[in-house]
Design a protein around this motif. Sequence first.
Motif, short mmCIF file in Angstrom:
data_model
loop_
_atom_site.label_atom_id
_atom_site.label_comp_id
_atom_site.label_asym_id
_atom_site.label_seq_id
_atom_site.Cartn_x
_atom_site.Cartn_y
_atom_site.Cartn_z
N UNK A 163 -84.35 23.57 92.81
CA UNK A 163 -85.29 23.22 93.85
C UNK A 163 -86.32 22.19 93.74
N UNK A 164 -86.63 21.91 92.54
CA UNK A 164 -87.50 20.70 92.39
C UNK A 164 -86.91 19.41 92.85
N UNK A 165 -85.83 19.19 92.48
CA UNK A 165 -84.94 18.11 92.99
C UNK A 165 -84.60 17.72 94.50
N UNK A 166 -84.59 18.90 95.18
CA UNK A 166 -84.10 18.92 96.51
C UNK A 166 -85.10 17.87 97.27
N UNK A 167 -86.42 18.00 97.24
CA UNK A 167 -87.04 17.16 98.08
C UNK A 167 -87.03 15.69 97.69
#
Length: 231
Positions: free
Chosen positions: A166-170
Amino acid sequence: MARKSLVGEVADDLLDRIVAGEFPPGALVPGELELSAQHEVSRMTVREAMKTLEAQRILSVQRGRGTFVNAVDQWNSLEALLRAASAHVGNELAGIQLIELRRMLETGACALAAPRITEADLARLRGFLADMRDAHDRGDVDEFVGADLAFHDVILEASGNVFLTAVFQPLHRMLAARRKETSRVPDIQEHALGMHAAVLAALESRDAKAASEAMDAHMTQTLDDLVNYVQ
């Protein structure tokens, strides 16, 4: 990667203009008619794009006055905040700080993935590494970058930690832009191929320490290449 919708394209372009300083905090943004003419899309498309940015608290509507840009500290979109921060610190420092962030997150992801990774995951990693080699031989930067990003995504997924994913998605937008910038240099592609092969070998051994060290070495090489070849 799926093609972005027209609504997404309009919202993304307006956010780019906001981040670039064309519309600073407190500024009135163009109206629906002007934006629909600029993008050659319907007013409904523009309206939905504005609603997207309003939901992220990047824009606020003041009845009878128009739509205004909010201060960055009011935004609730991590991707938008990352883009604003990147623009604020400048291209060179942003590149370095992005690698620093990746080092902290991806070395840990690799350590988590090592004992958890499946044979199917390893097969996918081998396939993406082969795709990288093929793209390198053909001089196809876009395909090289796509396979590179996909390789790292497999490791994040294999870590089993949903928060890491989730943190890497952006970060994907910025990662893709940076990889395209650096991967135009053939020597950097060669270095990346060697480092990805070392990471794969460490994961195949299922040794968490070796996997973490291999990813850390990859990040060190990436930073060295950025400094020596690009900046």
